[in-house]
Design an enzyme around this catalytic site. Sequence first.
Site, mmCIF file in Angstrom:
data_model
loop_
_atom_site.group_PDB
_atom_site.id
_atom_site.type_symbol
_atom_site.label_atom_id
_atom_site.label_comp_id
_atom_site.label_asym_id
_atom_site.label_seq_id
_atom_site.Cartn_x
_atom_site.Cartn_y
_atom_site.Cartn_z
ATOM 1 N N TYR A 1 -20.266 10.646 165.105
ATOM 2 C CA TYR A 1 -20.483 9.840 164.011
ATOM 3 C C TYR A 1 -21.206 10.022 162.433
ATOM 4 O O TYR A 1 -21.039 10.562 161.542
ATOM 5 C CB TYR A 1 -19.790 8.860 164.877
ATOM 6 C CG TYR A 1 -18.390 8.690 165.375
ATOM 7 C CD1 TYR A 1 -18.345 9.361 165.321
ATOM 8 C CD2 TYR A 1 -18.889 7.549 165.765
ATOM 9 C CE1 TYR A 1 -17.280 9.604 165.962
ATOM 10 C CE2 TYR A 1 -17.661 6.463 166.156
ATOM 11 C CZ TYR A 1 -16.496 8.104 167.032
ATOM 12 O OH TYR A 1 -15.383 7.948 167.629
ATOM 13 N N HIS B 1 -43.314 -26.065 133.655
ATOM 14 C CA HIS B 1 -42.586 -24.460 134.825
ATOM 15 C C HIS B 1 -43.054 -23.486 135.775
ATOM 16 O O HIS B 1 -42.327 -22.914 135.870
ATOM 17 C CB HIS B 1 -41.323 -24.298 134.286
ATOM 18 C CG HIS B 1 -40.393 -25.944 134.218
ATOM 19 N ND1 HIS B 1 -40.762 -26.985 133.942
ATOM 20 C CD2 HIS B 1 -38.954 -26.050 134.488
ATOM 21 C CE1 HIS B 1 -39.250 -28.500 134.360
ATOM 22 N NE2 HIS B 1 -38.370 -27.727 134.137
ATOM 23 N N PHE C 1 -26.402 -20.206 134.188
ATOM 24 C CA PHE C 1 -27.640 -20.331 134.438
ATOM 25 C C PHE C 1 -26.993 -19.916 136.038
ATOM 26 O O PHE C 1 -28.078 -19.720 136.538
ATOM 27 C CB PHE C 1 -28.536 -21.087 134.135
ATOM 28 C CG PHE C 1 -27.660 -22.779 134.338
ATOM 29 C CD1 PHE C 1 -28.041 -22.868 135.892
ATOM 30 C CD2 PHE C 1 -27.528 -23.434 134.278
ATOM 31 C CE1 PHE C 1 -26.818 -23.933 136.126
ATOM 32 C CE2 PHE C 1 -27.159 -24.908 133.976
ATOM 33 C CZ PHE C 1 -27.047 -24.956 135.117
ATOM 34 N N ARG D 1 -20.684 13.633 161.068
ATOM 35 C CA ARG D 1 -18.765 13.357 160.325
ATOM 36 C C ARG D 1 -18.347 12.104 159.775
ATOM 37 O O ARG D 1 -17.754 12.240 158.771
ATOM 38 C CB ARG D 1 -18.091 13.004 162.007
ATOM 39 C CG ARG D 1 -16.406 14.104 161.582
ATOM 40 C CD ARG D 1 -15.582 14.372 162.242
ATOM 41 N NE ARG D 1 -16.250 13.962 164.075
ATOM 42 C CZ ARG D 1 -15.786 12.743 165.102
ATOM 43 N NH1 ARG D 1 -14.370 12.280 164.264
ATOM 44 N NH2 ARG D 1 -16.109 12.574 166.480
ATOM 45 N N ASN E 1 -34.074 -21.083 131.655
ATOM 46 C CA ASN E 1 -33.258 -21.266 131.193
ATOM 47 C C ASN E 1 -31.796 -19.949 131.114
ATOM 48 O O ASN E 1 -31.379 -19.884 129.969
ATOM 49 C CB ASN E 1 -32.235 -22.717 130.790
ATOM 50 C CG ASN E 1 -30.903 -22.869 131.497
ATOM 51 O OD1 ASN E 1 -30.200 -23.484 131.476
ATOM 52 N ND2 ASN E 1 -31.280 -22.645 132.600
ATOM 53 N N GLU F 1 -29.402 -31.075 140.116
ATOM 54 C CA GLU F 1 -28.955 -29.285 140.606
ATOM 55 C C GLU F 1 -28.790 -29.090 142.779
ATOM 56 O O GLU F 1 -29.027 -28.978 142.846
ATOM 57 C CB GLU F 1 -30.151 -29.000 140.308
ATOM 58 C CG GLU F 1 -30.171 -29.020 138.613
ATOM 59 C CD GLU F 1 -31.931 -28.417 138.511
ATOM 60 O OE1 GLU F 1 -32.746 -27.576 138.988
ATOM 61 O OE2 GLU F 1 -32.063 -28.455 137.037
ATOM 62 N N TYR G 1 -28.032 -33.031 124.645
ATOM 63 C CA TYR G 1 -29.257 -32.401 126.335
ATOM 64 C C TYR G 1 -30.126 -31.316 126.197
ATOM 65 O O TYR G 1 -29.300 -30.393 125.259
ATOM 66 C CB TYR G 1 -28.304 -31.816 127.124
ATOM 67 C CG TYR G 1 -28.449 -31.915 128.443
ATOM 68 C CD1 TYR G 1 -29.619 -32.350 129.161
ATOM 69 C CD2 TYR G 1 -29.110 -30.197 128.612
ATOM 70 C CE1 TYR G 1 -30.123 -31.824 129.934
ATOM 71 C CE2 TYR G 1 -29.591 -29.940 129.632
ATOM 72 C CZ TYR G 1 -29.888 -30.325 130.604
ATOM 73 O OH TYR G 1 -31.148 -30.109 131.851
#
Length: 630
Positions: free
Chosen positions: A350, A102, A406, A353, A214, A493, A55
Site C-alpha cells: 500500500y 495588549h 476578525f 501502490r 484587530n 468574546e 465603537y
Amino acid sequence: MSNTILLDGSSLTRAQLVAVARSGTSVALNRKQLERVQHAADFLADKVSCGEPTYGVTTGFGSNADKLLGAHRLRDELPGGNPHAPEGTLLEELQHNLIITHAVCVGKPFAEDVVRAMLLIRINTLMRGHSGIRVSTLEALTAMLNAGVVPVVPEKGSVGASGDLAPLSHLAIVLLGDGEAFYEGERMHGAEALKRAGLAPIRLSFKEGLALNNGTAQMLATAALALDTLEQLLDTADLAASMTLDAFAGRSGALRAEVHALRPHPGQVETAAHVRDLLSNSTLIDIPYHLVPRFKSWSADAWSEPDDQSLSFDISWDWVPANQRHGREAFYKRFMPFRGGKKHQPQDAYSLRCMPQVHGAVRDAWAQACRVIDIELNSVTDNPLIFPDNDDAQFIEEQVISAGHFHGMPLALAMSYVKAAIPVLASISERRLNKLVDSATNDGLPAFLTGNEDGTDSGFMIVQYTAAALVNDLATRAHPSSVYSIPTSANAEDHVSMGANEARHVLEMMEDLGHVIALEIYTAAQALDYRQAMLNAARRLASRGGWQALAGKIANAPREDHPQHAQFVDEVQQLASALATAGDFHAGTSVRDAHAILRQHIAFMHRDRAMDGDVRTVCALVQQGAFRQS
C-alpha cells in the site's frame, strides 16, 4: 522599483507574501487606493467631531463597549491634578493604551519571515479603506517594513478572535516607539530600532490602534508560510516515493492515467502524473521478476573479474524445477523459472501502490487551505468596518458597522485539515523507509541496506527509528486546536477560533515532516545504489561469462546426470541472454538527477560510519528545496 510589490488591498498573492517575508522584497502603496484610505479616515474624524458615539473610537473595547468616553479625563479632577496625565486627547489615549496593554505575548520570538509577513498582511488589509486609518500611519507602517525593522513578537498569546490582538499589538507598539525590535540582526528597544532606521515614532488617531491590532495577520502569516513550505515538501515527498519505487523495481500500473480517471480527485490525479514524470525513462520499473537477483553476502570468491571484485555483495537466484510449476504453467510461459529478489505478485504494498491516493489527499487538503488563505490575504479583518459611501444611511451604525471578520475560524478549520494531513504524509514515508531496511519486505536487498559479512554493521537500522519517532511526535501534535474555544474579555468574546495556535502548530510541524521525507530519500538512495549495482553486476556477468558463469549464482540447480539438467541449461541460457541484452539498469531521469544531487554531498555507505553528518546534510538539502523539480 521593478522588484517592489505594489499593494492595493485586493491583489496580494501568496507568492508575493513569500517574496516579502523570505526574500526581503520591498513594498509600495497604490496612490489611487490611498485616496480611499484617507477618505475613510476623514469620514471618521468628521463623525467624531459631530459627537457620534462610535465603537472603539468614542467607546471602550470588548466588555468596555458600553463605556462612552467623556469630553475630558475624570482623573484630571483629582486634588492636585492627574499625576499620570498622558500627552494627547482622551481619544488618542484610548488607542495608545489599547496597543501597550495588549502586547502581552509570551514565548520565543517569531522568526523574521513570520513577522515580515504579518506586517505585509496588515498593510494590505488596511489598504482596502474600510478601517479608518490615516495615510500617514499606513505609510509609517510600510516604512518600518521596508527599512528592515522587525518587531519582536513572542509566539503565544492569540486566541484567534478579535483577531490576533496580542501579537499584532507587539507589531504596533514598535511604531509607537516602545516594545522591542530586531534591526540588522540586533535586538533592541523599539525606539532605538526606529532611530537607527531613520524613522520616527507616531501618535495614533481615531480607531488606529484597533485598526492595527484587530485582525488575523498572525494566523494568516504562519498559515501562508506553512503552505509555501508544504507545497515544496509535497513535491519532495513524491520524489522520495519515486526513488523508493525505483529502488524496489516496483510496478507502474497503479499510476496509470486511465486508473485515476475513474476516481478523479484532483490531488490524486496530479500526484500520479507527477510520479509518472519522475519515473520517466526508468528501466527498473516493471522489470520482469526473473531478472532481479537477490542480495547474497559477499565472499572472497564471489567475483572473478577485477572491476567486480570491489563489489560489496554477491547475488543469487533459485531455480524452480518443472515438477514444482504445476498450476502455474501460464505464469512460467511468460516469466522464467527463477526466483530472485522480486516476489511474483502483480501489486506492490500500500505505501507504494496507494501513494497517489495518500499524497493526493494531502495535496487536496493543501489546496483547500490555499483557497481560504488566498481569500483572506485580500480581506478586511478588523472591526468596526467603515463604509463612508453609504450615503443613504440614517444612523452612524449603518456606516460604522460592528461585525465579526476578525474571527479566525475559516483559517482555523482549514489549518486543522492540513494539520491532520501532515502526519499522514510523514507516516506513509516512514512505512516506505521501513520496507527498504527490512529484508523480509525489501525484495531482495540486504537487511538494513548493508553487507554486514562480519555481523558488526547496523547500516540504516536506526534511521527508521528516528523517522518513527518523528511520525509519532507529529501525530500527537495533530490534535485540532480549533475545536476548543475558551471565552475571553469577560465573556464578551464568548467564542474564539484558536486559529493562531493551529496555524503556528502547522508551521512548526513542517520541519519534522521535512526530516522524515529527507530520511526516506537518504535511505532510498542507498537502496537504489544496491538495486542498480546488483542488476548491472548480473548483466555484466551474463555478458562476459555466458550462461555458465550465471549458473554459478543459481541455487537448486540439478546435477548433470539429472533428467531436468538439460531443461535447466536451456532456461539459464535464456536468462543469460535476457540479462546480457537488457542494457544498463537505471532509475528514472528525475530520480537519477536527485540521486546525483545527494551523492554530491553524501557517499554510498559501504560499511558502518558516523551518520549524523549525513542526516544533517540531507535534512538541509530538503529544507533548501534541492530535490524539487524546477
